[in-house]
Design an enzyme around this catalytic site. Sequence first.
Site, PDB file in Angstrom:
ATOM      1  N   ASP A   1       0.864  -1.177   0.000  1.00 48.70           N
ATOM      2  CA  ASP A   1       0.000   0.000   0.000  1.00 48.70           C
ATOM      3  C   ASP A   1       0.901   1.228   0.000  1.00 48.70           C
ATOM      4  OD1 ASP A   1      -2.389  -1.391   0.031  1.00 48.70           O
ATOM      5  OD2 ASP A   1      -2.535  -1.413   2.208  1.00 48.70           O
TER       6      ASP A   1
ATOM      7  N   ASP B   1     -13.851  -4.675  -2.081  1.00 55.16           N
ATOM      8  CA  ASP B   1     -13.782  -4.543  -0.626  1.00 55.16           C
ATOM      9  C   ASP B   1     -15.147  -4.910  -0.059  1.00 55.16           C
ATOM     10  OD1 ASP B   1     -11.176  -3.611  -0.837  1.00 55.16           O
ATOM     11  OD2 ASP B   1     -11.777  -1.510  -0.859  1.00 55.16           O
TER      12      ASP B   1
END
Length: 261
Positions: free
Chosen positions: A15, A134
């Site tokens: 990330d 997600d």
Amino acid sequence: MGGRMLLKRLIVCLDVRNGRVTKGVKFQGNVDVGDPVEMAAQACAGGADELVFYDITASAEHRPCDLEMVARAARALSVPFTVGGGIRGVEDMRAALLAGADKVSLNSLAVLSPQILDEGGRAFGRQCVVLGLDARRVPVSSAIPSGYEVVIRGGREPTGRDAVAWAREASELGAGEICLNAIDTDGVREGYELEITRLVSDAVRVPVIASGGAGKPQHLIDVLTRGHADAALVASMVHTMGYTCRGIKEALREAGLPVRL
């Protein structure tokens, strides 16, 4: 399932925020852990099958993904890598692929403009289009019969859509792979969310990458067997917990899973 078992893949996720790798829990409380390309090269040398770079604030900051970093990564890496974050349309996908990415991950954009999956699949081939999904556990309802809702914008915005139904629709539109991130287990290191992983894996004909919750090799074994996933994504395990890709894959092989060593 007849025929040869496909190799199970180990994918390392980085990330990225402001050009640095960052790590959080349930998408919050991020800390800096290093340079993305250096860390990716280490993971590649250590046996990662693939890498994923997520520019986690690009969409919120309304800017494209970091193409300079993509180009650096392409020069440094010998395994396929995916980029996500800040992809606003087919031209951004093209720019990321031309900069050296092998695949592009679409998340919020795909939910808001599902035709991008079809356009991207036609323009570049389905193998280049990854759906980032997600999912968050919610009460079962007529709108969300699986009990898992799709959330977008880095987990900040619920959509009212059922995660399994959306996975099926996206794979029919043109997503060649689904990276399923369970927000309830993200960064918690107590194991992947096996139920939603199995539900999605059984509902689609494209590979499913499990993401969110790996803390030890047994968690990967569980999600690749009981969760029916095709690949498992790790971050903390190799970035901050001292595990190596090679060590993880040896554990998978000892458990009888086919992996590339």
